[in-house]
Scaffold this motif. Structure first.
Motif: not given
Ligand SMILES: C[S@@+](CC[C@H](N)C(=O)[O-])C[C@H]1O[C@@H](n2cnc3c(N)ncnc32)[C@H](O)[C@@H]1O
Length: 449
Positions: A10, A56, A58, A77-80, A106, A123-124, A129
Motif C-alpha cells: 500500500q 481509490g 485518485g 477515499l484515498e489511501l495515499a 483513509g 473503478y480501477t 488491490m
Molecule cells: C489505479 S488508481 C485509480 C484511481 C482512480 N480510480 C482513477 O481512475 O483515477 C488506484 C487508487 O486507489 C488508491 N488506493 C489503493 N489502495 C487503497 C485503499 N486501501 N483505500 C483507499 N484507496 C486506496 C491508490 O492510492 C490509487 O490512487
C-alpha cells in the motif's frame, strides 16, 4: 500476503502520489470514464439525492461527476495522503459545493462512514488491490453499502497477460464470485462492448427485506388483507371495550356483557393476527433464503454454468452436502431409482463442502463420468455453497455430521430437507413425471411437490 507485505504494497501508492503524479500520467485519465458519463446521462444509474462513495478515487474526477449528476453527497477515499490535497484542489476548482463533494484520507478496509452509502462506485480500484486482498475487498464493500444500496463496478478491459499487476487482471465472473459469498446479490450484468471493446458494467445489490416481503405478499395476497382486517377488528373492539367500561361505571352490571364480547373479539383477533404476522415473518425469511440459494451455480454436462434459479421450471434439484465420501455415497444410493427420478426431472447436485472432521474443506466436487453428468450437475464455486449452508445450519443449530440434503421443487422452492442421504425411494414414488402434459402443472398444489 502477510500484514507487513500489505503495508509495503500500500505504501507504493503514496510513493506514486508523493512523487507528484500529474494529470494524465499513469492511471490518471483527467476525467471520469466515458462509460460512467454515458450511464448517468441515460439515467441507467440514478444518483439523484443519493450518497455516493468512491474509494481509490485518485484526483477525484468521479466524485465530481456524481455530484454534478445530482448526488446528495459524493465522498472519495484515498489511501495515499498526498493524493487527498491534489483531489480536493481539483474538486474546489470545479464549482461544486465542497461540503458535499470531497475526498478523505483513509484505508478502504478500515475507514467507515457511520451513515452508509446508497451507491458505491468501483473503478480501477479492485484491479489495484493485490489478489490476496480480494475477499476482504468484497466484505468491505458489503459493509460500506446501506441495505438496498448499489455497487456499480466498471471492469476495465485489463489484459490477462499483464499479470502480475497492478493493475491485476479481473473480470465480471470474478466479481460475482467475490461479492455473492460476502452477502451481496448480483442484480444484473451488462457488457458494454465486452472485454476487448470497452468497460463492463456490473451492478450488485443486497437482497432487501422489502423485496422479500413483496414476493411473500404475491404468494399469499389474502394474508395481508387479513392482517389489515384483524388490525381493524382489534382497534374497533378495543374502542368498544373502553366505551363498555364507561357504561359499567354509568349503567352498572348490564354493560358487563358488552365488555365481555368486545374483550373476547380483541383476544381472538390478536391471536389470529399474531399467527399471521409470525407466518409472514417465516415466509420472508424463507424467500430470502431461497433467493440466496438460487444464486449458487452449477455446471451442466454441456459445460454451461447456470444459477440454481435458472433451473426453475426445468429440474427438481436435490442437493447433497457433506464430505466427499458422504455425497458420493448419496449419489450411489440414488442409482437404483435413477430411471424414475430422471423421469421426474431430478437433478443431483453433490456438494462436498465439508472435509471429514474439520467441516471446512475446500475440496472440489466429486468427479462424475460423462454419463453421470446427464443427471448430476457439479456445483461451482463451493465457497458460496458453503457460506449458504453454514449460515443455515448455524442459525437453525443443525448438526452437519452425516451430511445433509435439500430437495427443491420445480419452482425452486425448498420441498424438503434433512440429515443423511435423501430418501430416494420416497422421492421416486412421490414425484410426478415431468414428461407428460400435466408434468409440472400440478407442482406446488400439494405444497410439497
Ligand atoms: C489505479 S488508481 C485509480 C484511481 C482512480 N480510480 C482513477 O481512475 O483515477 C488506484 C487508487 O486507489 C488508491 N488506493 C489503493 N489502495 C487503497 C485503499 N486501501 N483505500 C483507499 N484507496 C486506496 C491508490 O492510492 C490509487 O490512487
Amino acid at each position: 500476503m502477510a500484514d507487513s507485505d500489505v503495508d509495503e504494497y500500500q505504501k507504493r501508492w503514496e510513493a506514486s502520489w508523493n512523487a507528484g503524479l500529474k494529470p494524465g500520467e499513469r492511471f490518471d485519465a483527467c476525467q471520469s470514464s466515458p462509460a460512467l458519463l454515458d450511464l448517468l446521462k441515460r439515467g441507467t444509474v440514478a444518483v439523484e439525492g443519493k450518497r455516493v462513495f468512491v474509494p481509490g478515487c485518485g484526483r477525484g474526477y468521479d466524485p465530481v461527476t456524481f455530484i454534478k449528476a445530482g448526488a446528495k453527497e459524493a465522498i472519495g477515499l484515498e489511501l495515499a495522503p498526498s493524493a487527498t490535497p491534489a483531489a480536493n484542489e481539483y474538486i474546489a476548482a470545479q464549482s461544486v459545493d465542497t461540503s458535499k463533494c470531497y475526498v478523505e484520507t483513509g484505508d478502504f478496509f478500515k475507514w467507515k462512514d457511520p451513515a452508509g452509502f446508497d451507491v458505491g462506485y468501483d473503478y480501477t480500484f479492485l484491479c489495484a488491490m493485490h489478489p490476496t486482498m480480494r475477499e476482504d475487498w468484497a466484505k468491505a464493500w458489503h459493509g460500506h453499502l446501506s441495505p438496498g444500496g448499489k455497487l456499480i463496478t466498471l471492469i476495465f478491459p485489463i489484459n490477462p497477460a499483464a499479470d502480475p499487476g497492478p493493475p491485476w487482471y479481473i473480470h465480471a465472473d470474478m466479481c460475482k464470485e467475490l461479492l455473492i459469498p460476502a452477502g451481496t446479490a448480483v442484480d444484473f450484468v451488462t457488457k458494454g462492448g465486452g472485454d476487448k471493446k470497452g468497460p463492463q458494467r456490473l451492478e450488485f445489490r443486497p437482497i432487501t427485506d422489502k423485496e422479500a416481503s413483496l414476493r411473500v405478499e404475491v404468494e399469499s395476497p389474502f394474508r395481508s388483507l387479513r392482517i389489515i382486517v384483524l388490525g381493524f377488528c382489534i382497534a374497533s373492539a378495543g374502542i368498544g371495550s373502553l366505551f363498555s367500561l364507561v357504561y359499567i361505571l354509568k349503567d352498572g352490571p348490564d354493560a358487563w356483557k358488552n365488555l365481555g364480547i368486545n374483550a373476547g373479539v380483541v383476544a381472538v383477533a390478536a391471536w389470529l393476527l399474531r399467527r399471521d404476522l409470525k407466518a409472514r415473518g417465516t415466509a420472508v425469511n424463507r424467500v430470502m433464503r431461497e433467493g440466496q440459494l438460487g444464486a449458487c451455480e452449477v455446471q451442466l454436462q454441456n459445460g454451461r454454468r447456470l444459477r440454481l434459479a435458472d433451473l426453475r421450471g426445468s429440474a427438481r434439484v436435490v442437493i447433497m452436502v457433506g464430505t466427499r465420501e458422504q455425497v458420493e455415497a448419496a449419489v450411489g444410493a440414488a442409482e437404483p431409482f435413477r430411471e424414475r427420478l430422471q423421469a421426474a426431472g431430478v437433478l443431483l447436485v453433490p456438494a462436498a463442502i465439508y472435509d471429514q472432521g474439520s467441516g471446512t474443506s475446500d475440496g472440489a466436487a466429486p468427479q462424475a463420468s460423462a454419463a453421470d453428468l446427464k443427471w448430476v450437475a457439479q456445483p461451482v464455486r463451493l465457497a458460496e455453497w458453503r457460506t449458504w449452508f453454514e449460515q443455515q445450519t448455524k442459525s437453525q443449530g443443525t448438526p452437519t455430521a452425516g451430511g445433509l440434503y435439500i430437495s427443491l421443487r420445480l419452482d425452486g422452492r425448498i420441498r424438503a430437507s434433512g440429515r443423511g442421504s435423501p430418501p430416494w425411494e420416497q422421492l421416486a414414488a412421490q414425484l410426478p413425471s415431468v414428461s407428460g402434459f400435466f408434468g409440472g402443472f400440478l407442482d406446488g398444489m400439494d405444497g410439497r411437490v
